[in-house]
Design a protein around this motif. Structure first.
Motif, mmCIF file in Angstrom:
data_model
loop_
_atom_site.group_PDB
_atom_site.id
_atom_site.type_symbol
_atom_site.label_atom_id
_atom_site.label_comp_id
_atom_site.label_asym_id
_atom_site.label_seq_id
_atom_site.Cartn_x
_atom_site.Cartn_y
_atom_site.Cartn_z
ATOM 1 N N VAL A 311 0.858 -1.301 -0.099
ATOM 2 C CA VAL A 311 0.012 0.179 0.052
ATOM 3 C C VAL A 311 0.890 1.181 -0.042
ATOM 4 O O VAL A 311 1.774 1.277 0.896
ATOM 5 N N ASN A 314 0.719 7.289 0.670
ATOM 6 C CA ASN A 314 -0.442 8.237 0.632
ATOM 7 C C ASN A 314 -1.812 7.604 0.723
ATOM 8 O O ASN A 314 -2.647 8.482 0.718
ATOM 9 N N ARG A 315 -2.084 6.318 0.808
ATOM 10 C CA ARG A 315 -3.269 5.624 0.910
ATOM 11 C C ARG A 315 -3.068 5.182 2.383
ATOM 12 O O ARG A 315 -4.471 4.409 2.390
ATOM 13 N N GLN A 316 -2.393 5.078 2.979
ATOM 14 C CA GLN A 316 -2.504 4.502 4.410
ATOM 15 C C GLN A 316 -3.310 5.327 5.277
ATOM 16 O O GLN A 316 -3.174 6.544 5.395
ATOM 17 N N ALA A 320 -2.541 9.367 5.383
ATOM 18 C CA ALA A 320 -3.296 9.657 4.017
ATOM 19 C C ALA A 320 -3.336 11.069 3.358
ATOM 20 O O ALA A 320 -3.382 12.135 4.287
ATOM 21 N N PRO A 322 -5.127 12.433 0.425
ATOM 22 C CA PRO A 322 -6.016 12.323 -0.645
ATOM 23 C C PRO A 322 -5.778 12.700 -1.798
ATOM 24 O O PRO A 322 -6.068 12.272 -3.105
ATOM 25 N N ARG A 325 -1.213 12.224 -6.332
ATOM 26 C CA ARG A 325 -1.298 11.390 -7.066
ATOM 27 C C ARG A 325 0.111 10.713 -7.556
ATOM 28 O O ARG A 325 1.264 11.441 -7.838
ATOM 29 N N ASP A 330 1.876 3.559 -7.241
ATOM 30 C CA ASP A 330 0.639 2.824 -7.073
ATOM 31 C C ASP A 330 0.738 1.564 -8.059
ATOM 32 O O ASP A 330 0.499 0.346 -7.721
#
Ligand SMILES: *Cc1c(COP(=O)(O)O)cnc(C)c1O
Length: 373
Positions: A311, A314-316, A320, A322, A325, A330
């Motif tokens: 993961v 930036n998505r934890q 995070a 949001p 990008r 990813d």
């Protein structure tokens, strides 16, 4: 087969380890005993910097570095999205904000070309992470940092012993940190960490922060923490250091063998080693589609694998951002797969890994989308 074999190393230096531990038990200075200072000196010489300060673990080391640089609330630190949680966690723990930047698609390391766009008036530092054992482009990162008056903090938890153009990881930034977690290239028998710097004032600030900000006995001149490297762990590390160069060479030989075997099987290693770099191969990885099914097939063939890391930070939930990008991060997090890697991996074991991998990937091709269920 084991993902990391710590027993093989122990068998080689058991008498030295026993003697080193017995010496600590005999002198009884369990906290900041003479082995700690001896280790700090040897590590500083090894890395090629003036100062090494031991601490309790690699996560503390990062937090101590940021505190010593007086980074806190209102500040921003640039961190790659593809790293272990501790890199960004340390930034958040001092009250600053991690600003995520994407990685280079070949090396999976912080992409210097993306730095300018991420710098704001609040940016204080850039934290390149030497993922899997090699350094990011420290010259390019240092150039951007000095143009903007920013500190560079290398997270060298995975790269102790690596070099870039002949200079050691840990000597290529204002301050660097490492970890002696047992599975790291130089691992203790418990937690441990260290910081490296050439700057005497910063070294002094680091020592203060790591020792309750205590300038003299019961005199606390700044807020600090209690983060020390155990004497016992220092003794263990001193014994292991005698083997370290040989073990790095064995890791590199194993990596080259994987490169060749995978190449013959038409499988690409990922990331690639950047020109001018040597790696200590904390991980050796590839990218696969449908990773869970491939891992499952490898497990059935007795081949352990691991995912570092599934993961992006930036998505934890805890960290995070949001709006960030990070398309390369990813894609890498979705497909990365680490193969067994340690200095004592045998050629025959590596052949089995690659054979099983080729079979698993071929099976995936046939299975086409029906999945492992
Ligand atoms: C292991 C690791 C750390 C943290 O080290 P600990 O000693 O486990 O606290 C930090 N950053 C990276 C990139 C790591 O791999």
């Amino acid at each position: 087969m084991q993902f990391i074999d710590l027993a093989a190393q122990q068998a080689r230096i058991k008498p030295q380890l026993d003697a080193a531990i017995a010496r600590v038990l005999a002198h009884g200075r369990y906290v900041l005993g003479p082995e700690v200072e001896a280790l700090e000196q040897r590590l500083a010489d090894y890395v090629g910097v003036a100062h090494c300060i031991g601490c309790a673990n690699g996560t503390d080391a990062l937090q101590i570095a940021l505190m010593a640089l007086d980074i806190g609330p209102g500040d921003e630190v640039i961190v790659p999205g593809f790293t272990f949680v501790a890199s960004a966690e340390s930034v958040a723990l001092v009250g600053a904000r991690p600003v995520y930047v994407d990685i280079d698609p070949h090396t999976y390391l912080l992409d210097p070309a993306l730095l300018e766009a991420a710098i704001t008036p609040r940016t204080r530092a850039i934290m390149p992470v030497s993922m899997f054992g090699q350094c990011a482009d420290m010259a390019a990162i240092g150039e951007v940092a000095s143009r903007h008056g920013l500190a560079v903090v290398e997270d060298a938890a995975q790269s102790f012993g690596a070099t870039q153009h002949g200079w050691r990881s840990g000597s290529l930034s204002r301050v660097a940190t490492t970890s002696f977690f047992p599975s790291k290239p130089l691992g203790a028998y418990g937690d441990g960490g260290a910081l490296f710097t050439d700057d005497p004032e910063l070294a002094e600030a680091i020592r203060l922060v790591a020792r309750h900000g205590e300038a003299k006995r019961y005199h606390h001149v700044r807020l600090g923490m209690n983060s020390r490297l155990d004497t016992l762990q220092a003794a263990v590390l001193l014994a292991k250091l005698d083997l370290f160069d040989e073990e790095v060479a064995l890791r590199q030989a194993a990596a080259q063998r994987y490169d060749r075997l995978l190449g013959q099987a038409g499988i690409a290693a990922a990331p690639v080693l950047a020109p001018g770099n040597t790696s200590v191969y904390a991980q050796y990885s590839i990218r696969v589609a449908n990773r869970e099914a491939v891992q499952q097939r490898l497990a059935e063939a007795g081949i352990p694998t691991a995912v570092h890391y599934p993961v992006p930070l930036n998505r934890q939930p805890a960290l995070a951002e949001p709006d960030s990008r990070l398309p390369v991060t990813d894609a890498v997090c979705e497909a990365i797969l680490s193969l067994p890697m340690h200095p004592y991996l045998e050629a025959e074991q590596q052949e089995r890994v690659v054979e099983a991998l080729a079979a698993a990937l071929a099976g995936e091709g046939e299975g086409g989308g029906t999945g492992a269920a």
